[in-house]
Scaffold this motif. Structure first.
Motif, PDB file in Angstrom:
ATOM      1  N   THR A 127       0.831  -1.205   0.000  1.00  0.00           N
ATOM      2  CA  THR A 127       0.000   0.000   0.000  1.00  0.00           C
ATOM      3  C   THR A 127       0.861   1.247   0.000  1.00  0.00           C
ATOM      4  N   MET A 128       1.884   1.247   0.839  1.00  0.00           N
ATOM      5  CA  MET A 128       2.771   2.400   0.908  1.00  0.00           C
ATOM      6  C   MET A 128       3.478   2.625  -0.424  1.00  0.00           C
ATOM      7  N   GLU A 129       3.898   1.551  -1.075  1.00  0.00           N
ATOM      8  CA  GLU A 129       4.587   1.687  -2.352  1.00  0.00           C
ATOM      9  C   GLU A 129       3.658   2.259  -3.419  1.00  0.00           C
ATOM     10  N   ASN A 130       2.383   1.793  -3.420  1.00  0.00           N
ATOM     11  CA  ASN A 130       1.402   2.318  -4.378  1.00  0.00           C
ATOM     12  C   ASN A 130       1.153   3.811  -4.158  1.00  0.00           C
ATOM     13  N   LEU A 131       1.038   4.196  -2.888  1.00  0.00           N
ATOM     14  CA  LEU A 131       0.816   5.604  -2.569  1.00  0.00           C
ATOM     15  C   LEU A 131       1.987   6.462  -3.029  1.00  0.00           C
ATOM     16  N   LYS A 132       3.195   5.953  -2.805  1.00  0.00           N
ATOM     17  CA  LYS A 132       4.393   6.691  -3.194  1.00  0.00           C
ATOM     18  C   LYS A 132       4.458   6.866  -4.709  1.00  0.00           C
ATOM     19  N   GLN A 133       4.070   5.820  -5.441  1.00  0.00           N
ATOM     20  CA  GLN A 133       4.130   5.875  -6.902  1.00  0.00           C
ATOM     21  C   GLN A 133       3.055   6.783  -7.483  1.00  0.00           C
ATOM     22  N   ASN A 134       1.923   6.937  -6.776  1.00  0.00           N
ATOM     23  CA  ASN A 134       0.868   7.815  -7.277  1.00  0.00           C
ATOM     24  C   ASN A 134       1.367   9.240  -7.443  1.00  0.00           C
ATOM     25  N   GLY A 135       2.129   9.713  -6.449  1.00  0.00           N
ATOM     26  CA  GLY A 135       2.795  11.007  -6.578  1.00  0.00           C
ATOM     27  C   GLY A 135       1.946  12.234  -6.317  1.00  0.00           C
ATOM     28  N   ASP A 136       0.616  12.074  -6.160  1.00  0.00           N
ATOM     29  CA  ASP A 136      -0.210  13.249  -5.896  1.00  0.00           C
ATOM     30  C   ASP A 136      -0.069  13.654  -4.429  1.00  0.00           C
ATOM     31  N   GLU A 137      -0.567  14.835  -4.105  1.00  0.00           N
ATOM     32  CA  GLU A 137      -0.358  15.409  -2.769  1.00  0.00           C
ATOM     33  C   GLU A 137      -0.914  14.523  -1.658  1.00  0.00           C
ATOM     34  N   ARG A 138      -2.171  14.083  -1.815  1.00  0.00           N
ATOM     35  CA  ARG A 138      -2.779  13.261  -0.764  1.00  0.00           C
ATOM     36  C   ARG A 138      -2.037  11.937  -0.606  1.00  0.00           C
ATOM     37  N   SER A 139      -1.678  11.294  -1.728  1.00  0.00           N
ATOM     38  CA  SER A 139      -0.984  10.005  -1.651  1.00  0.00           C
ATOM     39  C   SER A 139       0.353  10.126  -0.933  1.00  0.00           C
ATOM     40  N   LEU A 140       1.090  11.204  -1.226  1.00  0.00           N
ATOM     41  CA  LEU A 140       2.378  11.394  -0.574  1.00  0.00           C
ATOM     42  C   LEU A 140       2.210  11.683   0.919  1.00  0.00           C
ATOM     43  N   GLU A 141       1.167  12.441   1.268  1.00  0.00           N
ATOM     44  CA  GLU A 141       0.883  12.687   2.683  1.00  0.00           C
ATOM     45  C   GLU A 141       0.542  11.382   3.392  1.00  0.00           C
ATOM     46  N   MET A 142      -0.271  10.540   2.729  1.00  0.00           N
ATOM     47  CA  MET A 142      -0.641   9.261   3.321  1.00  0.00           C
ATOM     48  C   MET A 142       0.569   8.349   3.455  1.00  0.00           C
ATOM     49  N   TYR A 143       1.445   8.367   2.462  1.00  0.00           N
ATOM     50  CA  TYR A 143       2.666   7.564   2.531  1.00  0.00           C
ATOM     51  C   TYR A 143       3.500   7.962   3.751  1.00  0.00           C
ATOM     52  N   GLU A 144       3.690   9.261   3.937  1.00  0.00           N
ATOM     53  CA  GLU A 144       4.464   9.739   5.081  1.00  0.00           C
ATOM     54  C   GLU A 144       3.776   9.385   6.397  1.00  0.00           C
ATOM     55  N   PHE A 145       2.444   9.441   6.406  1.00  0.00           N
ATOM     56  CA  PHE A 145       1.669   9.099   7.600  1.00  0.00           C
ATOM     57  C   PHE A 145       1.883   7.638   7.972  1.00  0.00           C
ATOM     58  N   PHE A 146       1.761   6.732   6.988  1.00  0.00           N
ATOM     59  CA  PHE A 146       1.948   5.304   7.268  1.00  0.00           C
ATOM     60  C   PHE A 146       3.385   4.993   7.673  1.00  0.00           C
ATOM     61  N   GLN A 147       4.328   5.642   6.998  1.00  0.00           N
ATOM     62  CA  GLN A 147       5.733   5.411   7.322  1.00  0.00           C
ATOM     63  C   GLN A 147       6.003   5.768   8.782  1.00  0.00           C
ATOM     64  N   LYS A 148       5.477   6.903   9.224  1.00  0.00           N
ATOM     65  CA  LYS A 148       5.670   7.310  10.623  1.00  0.00           C
ATOM     66  C   LYS A 148       4.977   6.344  11.566  1.00  0.00           C
ATOM     67  N   ARG A 149       3.751   5.939  11.210  1.00  0.00           N
ATOM     68  CA  ARG A 149       2.956   5.072  12.081  1.00  0.00           C
ATOM     69  C   ARG A 149       3.604   3.709  12.268  1.00  0.00           C
ATOM     70  N   TYR A 150       4.109   3.110  11.177  1.00  0.00           N
ATOM     71  CA  TYR A 150       4.597   1.734  11.251  1.00  0.00           C
ATOM     72  C   TYR A 150       6.099   1.611  11.485  1.00  0.00           C
ATOM     73  N   TYR A 151       6.872   2.572  11.013  1.00  0.00           N
ATOM     74  CA  TYR A 151       8.320   2.398  11.049  1.00  0.00           C
ATOM     75  C   TYR A 151       9.043   3.422  11.923  1.00  0.00           C
ATOM     76  N   VAL A 152       8.331   4.432  12.414  1.00  0.00           N
ATOM     77  CA  VAL A 152       8.939   5.402  13.318  1.00  0.00           C
ATOM     78  C   VAL A 152       8.322   5.259  14.707  1.00  0.00           C
ATOM     79  N   ASN A 153       7.030   5.552  14.799  1.00  0.00           N
ATOM     80  CA  ASN A 153       6.367   5.445  16.107  1.00  0.00           C
ATOM     81  C   ASN A 153       6.033   4.016  16.497  1.00  0.00           C
ATOM     82  N   GLU A 154       5.807   3.166  15.483  1.00  0.00           N
ATOM     83  CA  GLU A 154       5.441   1.765  15.718  1.00  0.00           C
ATOM     84  C   GLU A 154       4.269   1.663  16.693  1.00  0.00           C
TER      85      GLU A 154
END
Length: 295
Positions: A127-154
C-alpha cells in the motif's frame, strides 16, 4: 443573531495543516474563540489517543469525538458515550476483507479497546509503495503518515490471526478502515460490506478508503452527545469538515462549513465554504464566526 456556543472540527483535510499537524496559528485562533465563550471540540475518524497526541503538540485540550462517533470523550478523557461492533459483526467484516480473489491488495486497520491493530505486513508495504508511486499530494501525505505510524512510532500492533484476536483479546471493536489506491475496489468493498453485514454503518474520509462502524457510530450522534453534555442547543453548534464521514454532523448542526478541498457532496449541504486545509481554512472560518460575519 445566533450566538454559537460550540465549534466542532474534523481533523484530516480540515484542521490539520498537513496530514499530521495543526498549525500554531490555528491553535491561537481556537484559544481566542474559547476566551470569547465558544467551546471547541474535535470529531475525527482517528482513534482517541492519536487525536489527543496531535492536540497536545499545540497545547489544545478539548472534547474528542473519535472513531467517527464510536467514542465520545470529554477534555479530561471521561467517556461520555461508546458504541462498538459486536464480535459477530467484526468477524463478518473481516471475512469480506479476506476475499483475496477480490481484495488481495486492500490493506486495513482495526480500532479496538486493546489498541490499533493490523495484520499482513506485506500489504502495508504494498500500500505504501502504491501511494508513493501515485505522486499526488494526498498520496504522498498518506505515505508519510503510514511510514511514521509503522516504522517510526510503531504505534500499531501487528497480529498474525486477527479473527482469534477479535474473539479473545480485542475487547470492544470500534472501527475498521480499509485503504487502496484502486478506487473502484473501494467502491465495490463499500457495497459488499453494506449488503452482507447487518448492523454496520459504512462511510469514507477519502476516495482511497472506507470506514466501517456500528450503526449509530457517526459524527452526528457524537456531536449530539457533546451538545447534550454542555447543555447547548444544536442550533448553536458549528461544524466544519471535508468529506463524506462529516455528512451526519452537517445534517444536525445549526451551521455547517465545508473546506475548500471538500468532497462535492459535502459542499452541496454546507452553509459556507472556507479556504483549503493548507490555507488556514479552519482558522479563517472560526474568525468569521467570532466576528459575526457568518451568522
Amino acid at each position: 443573531m445566533t450566538t454559537y456556543k460550540l465549534f466542532v472540527s474534523d481533523m484530516d483535510g480540515t484542521i490539520l495543516h498537513n496530514h499530521t499537524k495543526i498549525a500554531p496559528e490555528t491553535a491561537e485562533i481556537v484559544r481566542a474563540a474559547e476566551a470569547q465563550g465558544i467551546r471547541f471540540a474535535i470529531a475525527t475518524g482517528r482513534n482517541y489517543f492519536n487525536a489527543k497526541e496531535i492536540l497536545d503538540e499545540v497545547g489544545l485540550t478539548c472534547p474528542i469525538v473519535s472513531s467517527n462517533g464510536g467514542r465520545v470523550l470529554t477534555e479530561t478523557g471521561e467517556v461520555l458515550h461508546e458504541i462498538d461492533l459486536t464480535t459477530e459483526e467484526a468477524l463478518e467484516v473481516v471475512s469480506v476483507l479476506h476475499q483475496d480473489h477480490k481484495y488481495s491488495d486492500v490493506f486495513y486497520e482495526m480500532y479496538s479497546e486493546a489498541g490499533l491493530v493490523a495484520s499482513r505486513l506485506d500489504l502495508i508495504d504494498a500500500t505504501m509503495e502504491n501511494l508513493k508511486q501515485n505522486g499526488d499530494e494526498r498520496s504522498l501525505e498518506m505515505y508519510e503518515f503510514f511510514q511514521k505510524r509503522y516504522y517510526v512510532n510503531e504505534d500499531v500492533r501487528l497480529v498474525e490471526d486477527i479473527e482469534d484476536f477479535i474473539k479473545n483479546e480485542a475487547g470492544r471493536v470500534y472501527k475498521f478502515i480499509a485503504f487502496s489506491s484502486h478506487f473502484e475496489k473501494m467502491s465495490s468493498l463499500w457495497t459488499e460490506i453494506d449488503e452482507r453485514v447487518e448492523g454496520v454503518y459504512v462511510t469514507s474520509s477519502g476516495n482511497d478508503n472506507i470506514e466501517v462502524m456500528a450503526n449509530g457510530a457517526d459524527k452526528g450522534h457524537g456531536v449530539k452527545k457533546l451538545a447534550e453534555h454542555f447543555g447547548v442547543d444544536l442550533s448553536e453548534v458549528v461544524v466544519i469538515g471535508d468529506n463524506l464521514n462529516d455528512v451526519p454532523m452537517f445534517e444536525v448542526a445549526g451551521k455547517a462549513i465545508a473546506m475548500g478541498n471538500s468532497h462535492e457532496d459535502l459542499i452541496a449541504i454546507s452553509h459556507h465554504v472556507t479556504e483549503r486545509h493548507d490555507e488556514y481554512g479552519v482558522a479563517n472560518a472560526l474568525k468569521r464566526v467570532m466576528n459575526g460575519e457568518w451568522k
